[in-house]
Design a protein around this motif. Structure first.
Motif, PDB file in Angstrom:
ATOM      1  N   THR A  16      14.083   9.066 -10.300  1.00 17.97           N
ATOM      2  CA  THR A  16      14.614   7.705 -10.463  1.00 17.97           C
ATOM      3  C   THR A  16      15.172   7.130  -9.160  1.00 17.97           C
ATOM      4  O   THR A  16      15.556   5.967  -9.119  1.00 17.97           O
ATOM      5  CB  THR A  16      15.747   7.722 -11.501  1.00 17.97           C
ATOM      6  OG1 THR A  16      16.633   8.793 -11.152  1.00 17.97           O
ATOM      7  CG2 THR A  16      15.219   7.953 -12.885  1.00 17.97           C
ATOM      8  N   VAL A  17      15.217   7.942  -8.114  1.00 14.97           N
ATOM      9  CA  VAL A  17      15.783   7.476  -6.838  1.00 14.97           C
ATOM     10  C   VAL A  17      14.625   7.094  -5.904  1.00 14.97           C
ATOM     11  O   VAL A  17      13.651   7.834  -5.796  1.00 14.97           O
ATOM     12  CB  VAL A  17      16.640   8.594  -6.194  1.00 14.97           C
ATOM     13  CG1 VAL A  17      17.147   8.170  -4.824  1.00 14.97           C
ATOM     14  CG2 VAL A  17      17.801   8.954  -7.102  1.00 14.97           C
ATOM     15  N   LEU A  18      14.733   5.943  -5.284  1.00 15.50           N
ATOM     16  CA  LEU A  18      13.679   5.482  -4.374  1.00 15.50           C
ATOM     17  C   LEU A  18      13.572   6.426  -3.171  1.00 15.50           C
ATOM     18  O   LEU A  18      14.562   6.699  -2.502  1.00 15.50           O
ATOM     19  CB  LEU A  18      14.013   4.070  -3.875  1.00 15.50           C
ATOM     20  CG  LEU A  18      13.031   3.515  -2.834  1.00 15.50           C
ATOM     21  CD1 LEU A  18      11.703   3.151  -3.478  1.00 15.50           C
ATOM     22  CD2 LEU A  18      13.620   2.313  -2.123  1.00 15.50           C
ATOM     23  N   ASP A  19      12.364   6.901  -2.917  1.00 17.40           N
ATOM     24  CA  ASP A  19      12.140   7.804  -1.786  1.00 17.40           C
ATOM     25  C   ASP A  19      11.433   7.010  -0.689  1.00 17.40           C
ATOM     26  O   ASP A  19      10.206   6.971  -0.612  1.00 17.40           O
ATOM     27  CB  ASP A  19      11.292   8.991  -2.253  1.00 17.40           C
ATOM     28  CG  ASP A  19      10.953   9.954  -1.119  1.00 17.40           C
ATOM     29  OD1 ASP A  19      11.418   9.729   0.017  1.00 17.40           O
ATOM     30  OD2 ASP A  19      10.219  10.909  -1.377  1.00 17.40           O
ATOM     31  N   ALA A  20      12.228   6.349   0.136  1.00 17.65           N
ATOM     32  CA  ALA A  20      11.667   5.445   1.154  1.00 17.65           C
ATOM     33  C   ALA A  20      10.800   6.203   2.163  1.00 17.65           C
ATOM     34  O   ALA A  20       9.752   5.712   2.582  1.00 17.65           O
ATOM     35  CB  ALA A  20      12.802   4.728   1.873  1.00 17.65           C
ATOM     36  N   GLN A  21      11.240   7.404   2.519  1.00 15.41           N
ATOM     37  CA  GLN A  21      10.516   8.218   3.489  1.00 15.41           C
ATOM     38  C   GLN A  21       9.139   8.609   2.909  1.00 15.41           C
ATOM     39  O   GLN A  21       8.111   8.469   3.588  1.00 15.41           O
ATOM     40  CB  GLN A  21      11.363   9.470   3.744  1.00 15.41           C
ATOM     41  CG  GLN A  21      11.094  10.144   5.047  1.00 15.41           C
ATOM     42  CD  GLN A  21      12.100  11.266   5.315  1.00 15.41           C
ATOM     43  OE1 GLN A  21      12.883  11.666   4.437  1.00 15.41           O
ATOM     44  NE2 GLN A  21      12.080  11.777   6.524  1.00 15.41           N
ATOM     45  N   GLY A  22       9.126   9.040   1.669  1.00 15.45           N
ATOM     46  CA  GLY A  22       7.866   9.400   1.019  1.00 15.45           C
ATOM     47  C   GLY A  22       6.941   8.207   0.895  1.00 15.45           C
ATOM     48  O   GLY A  22       5.729   8.315   1.123  1.00 15.45           O
ATOM     49  N   LYS A  23       7.502   7.048   0.540  1.00 15.18           N
ATOM     50  CA  LYS A  23       6.697   5.824   0.407  1.00 15.18           C
ATOM     51  C   LYS A  23       6.059   5.452   1.748  1.00 15.18           C
ATOM     52  O   LYS A  23       4.904   5.018   1.805  1.00 15.18           O
ATOM     53  CB  LYS A  23       7.578   4.659  -0.067  1.00 15.18           C
ATOM     54  CG  LYS A  23       7.477   4.427  -1.550  1.00 15.18           C
ATOM     55  CD  LYS A  23       7.965   3.044  -1.928  1.00 15.18           C
ATOM     56  CE  LYS A  23       7.844   2.774  -3.428  1.00 15.18           C
ATOM     57  NZ  LYS A  23       7.358   3.830  -4.272  1.00 15.18           N
ATOM     58  N   THR A  24       6.827   5.611   2.817  1.00 10.97           N
ATOM     59  CA  THR A  24       6.316   5.292   4.151  1.00 10.97           C
ATOM     60  C   THR A  24       5.172   6.224   4.518  1.00 10.97           C
ATOM     61  O   THR A  24       4.137   5.782   5.032  1.00 10.97           O
ATOM     62  CB  THR A  24       7.455   5.408   5.186  1.00 10.97           C
ATOM     63  OG1 THR A  24       8.513   4.567   4.761  1.00 10.97           O
ATOM     64  CG2 THR A  24       6.997   5.005   6.568  1.00 10.97           C
ATOM     65  N   VAL A  25       5.349   7.520   4.246  1.00 15.65           N
ATOM     66  CA  VAL A  25       4.280   8.485   4.532  1.00 15.65           C
ATOM     67  C   VAL A  25       3.037   8.127   3.712  1.00 15.65           C
ATOM     68  O   VAL A  25       1.911   8.139   4.221  1.00 15.65           O
ATOM     69  CB  VAL A  25       4.746   9.930   4.223  1.00 15.65           C
ATOM     70  CG1 VAL A  25       3.591  10.911   4.332  1.00 15.65           C
ATOM     71  CG2 VAL A  25       5.874  10.342   5.156  1.00 15.65           C
ATOM     72  N   CYS A  26       3.243   7.772   2.452  1.00 17.09           N
ATOM     73  CA  CYS A  26       2.117   7.418   1.575  1.00 17.09           C
ATOM     74  C   CYS A  26       1.349   6.220   2.141  1.00 17.09           C
ATOM     75  O   CYS A  26       0.122   6.240   2.234  1.00 17.09           O
ATOM     76  CB  CYS A  26       2.650   7.110   0.175  1.00 17.09           C
ATOM     77  SG  CYS A  26       1.360   6.779  -1.024  1.00 17.09           S
ATOM     78  N   GLN A  27       2.082   5.184   2.544  1.00 10.89           N
ATOM     79  CA  GLN A  27       1.418   3.993   3.103  1.00 10.89           C
ATOM     80  C   GLN A  27       0.688   4.329   4.393  1.00 10.89           C
ATOM     81  O   GLN A  27      -0.415   3.844   4.633  1.00 10.89           O
ATOM     82  CB  GLN A  27       2.450   2.892   3.361  1.00 10.89           C
ATOM     83  CG  GLN A  27       2.872   2.186   2.079  1.00 10.89           C
ATOM     84  CD  GLN A  27       4.096   1.304   2.255  1.00 10.89           C
ATOM     85  OE1 GLN A  27       4.602   1.141   3.373  1.00 10.89           O
ATOM     86  NE2 GLN A  27       4.594   0.759   1.163  1.00 10.89           N
ATOM     87  N   ALA A  28       1.292   5.192   5.209  1.00 12.03           N
ATOM     88  CA  ALA A  28       0.647   5.585   6.469  1.00 12.03           C
ATOM     89  C   ALA A  28      -0.654   6.316   6.179  1.00 12.03           C
ATOM     90  O   ALA A  28      -1.688   6.042   6.793  1.00 12.03           O
ATOM     91  CB  ALA A  28       1.596   6.466   7.280  1.00 12.03           C
ATOM     92  N   LEU A  29      -0.608   7.250   5.219  1.00 13.87           N
ATOM     93  CA  LEU A  29      -1.819   8.023   4.891  1.00 13.87           C
ATOM     94  C   LEU A  29      -2.912   7.099   4.356  1.00 13.87           C
ATOM     95  O   LEU A  29      -4.080   7.208   4.742  1.00 13.87           O
ATOM     96  CB  LEU A  29      -1.497   9.109   3.862  1.00 13.87           C
ATOM     97  CG  LEU A  29      -0.618  10.260   4.360  1.00 13.87           C
ATOM     98  CD1 LEU A  29      -0.294  11.208   3.209  1.00 13.87           C
ATOM     99  CD2 LEU A  29      -1.309  11.021   5.479  1.00 13.87           C
ATOM    100  N   ARG A  30      -2.531   6.163   3.474  1.00 10.59           N
ATOM    101  CA  ARG A  30      -3.522   5.240   2.917  1.00 10.59           C
ATOM    102  C   ARG A  30      -4.088   4.345   4.023  1.00 10.59           C
ATOM    103  O   ARG A  30      -5.287   4.066   4.066  1.00 10.59           O
ATOM    104  CB  ARG A  30      -2.922   4.417   1.772  1.00 10.59           C
ATOM    105  CG  ARG A  30      -2.577   5.293   0.548  1.00 10.59           C
ATOM    106  CD  ARG A  30      -1.946   4.487  -0.572  1.00 10.59           C
ATOM    107  NE  ARG A  30      -2.835   3.457  -1.053  1.00 10.59           N
ATOM    108  CZ  ARG A  30      -3.791   3.637  -1.974  1.00 10.59           C
ATOM    109  NH1 ARG A  30      -3.921   4.825  -2.538  1.00 10.59           N
ATOM    110  NH2 ARG A  30      -4.574   2.663  -2.347  1.00 10.59           N
ATOM    111  N   GLY A  31      -3.221   3.936   4.922  1.00 10.62           N
ATOM    112  CA  GLY A  31      -3.669   3.105   6.040  1.00 10.62           C
ATOM    113  C   GLY A  31      -4.622   3.837   6.967  1.00 10.62           C
ATOM    114  O   GLY A  31      -5.467   3.220   7.633  1.00 10.62           O
ATOM    115  N   LEU A  32      -4.501   5.160   6.993  1.00 12.53           N
ATOM    116  CA  LEU A  32      -5.396   5.970   7.827  1.00 12.53           C
ATOM    117  C   LEU A  32      -6.682   6.334   7.081  1.00 12.53           C
ATOM    118  O   LEU A  32      -7.487   7.133   7.570  1.00 12.53           O
ATOM    119  CB  LEU A  32      -4.682   7.255   8.268  1.00 12.53           C
ATOM    120  CG  LEU A  32      -3.603   7.040   9.335  1.00 12.53           C
ATOM    121  CD1 LEU A  32      -2.712   8.280   9.447  1.00 12.53           C
ATOM    122  CD2 LEU A  32      -4.219   6.731  10.681  1.00 12.53           C
ATOM    123  N   GLY A  33      -6.868   5.778   5.888  1.00  7.37           N
ATOM    124  CA  GLY A  33      -8.135   5.972   5.185  1.00  7.37           C
ATOM    125  C   GLY A  33      -8.090   6.992   4.060  1.00  7.37           C
ATOM    126  O   GLY A  33      -9.102   7.223   3.408  1.00  7.37           O
TER     127      GLY A  33
END
Lengths: 85, 85
Positions: A16-33
């Motif tokens: 239930t707690v926002l994981d900003a660091q995880g979200k950033t990693v996720c967006q970076a990975l998606r952005g890298l294809g």
């Protein structure tokens, strides 16, 4: 005294707690294809060596106490651990 | 699309690299009376959700690539991962 036990403790933010660091990693990975990645959650990992000679049940109780009271913040974090003998 | 795969990635400093954070945690634990603790190493832990429908071997290769090239710094860090289906 060669033998010892090793505990692995995993501390993650509660779901239930926002994981900003995880979200950033996720967006970076998606952005890298890596478009099949749907979510990333980042946590802490501890490898703890425990001197031999202790009773396994006592070690388990001690690691649980350490994880709960020291390594994790139970208000926002979950923890789990396993013990390798 | 309900089913998905989950990868757990563990990144730790190589054994030859000084882990100041782990040493500090170890000293703190010993100072608090947990004298059976002989060593602590701290690392990073990632839980990665992967969309269903991918071939398990391809997912394994992709997670290995992500861990090696993005999540870990192979000069100073080791990584390992497992995949839960």
């Amino acid at each position: 005294m060669k033998g010892f036990m090793k505990a692995h403790v995993f501390v993650t933010l509660k779901k239930t707690v926002l994981d900003a660091q995880g979200k950033t990693v996720c967006q970076a990975l998606r952005g890298l294809g890596h478009s099949s990645i749907t979510e990333v959650r980042q946590g802490k990992y501890f490898e703890i060596d425990i001197a031999d000679g202790a009773d396994p049940a006592a070690v388990r109780a001690e690691v649980d106490l350490i994880a709960r009271e020291i390594l994790a913040n139970p208000v926002i974090e979950d923890y789990r651990f396993d013990i390798e003998e």
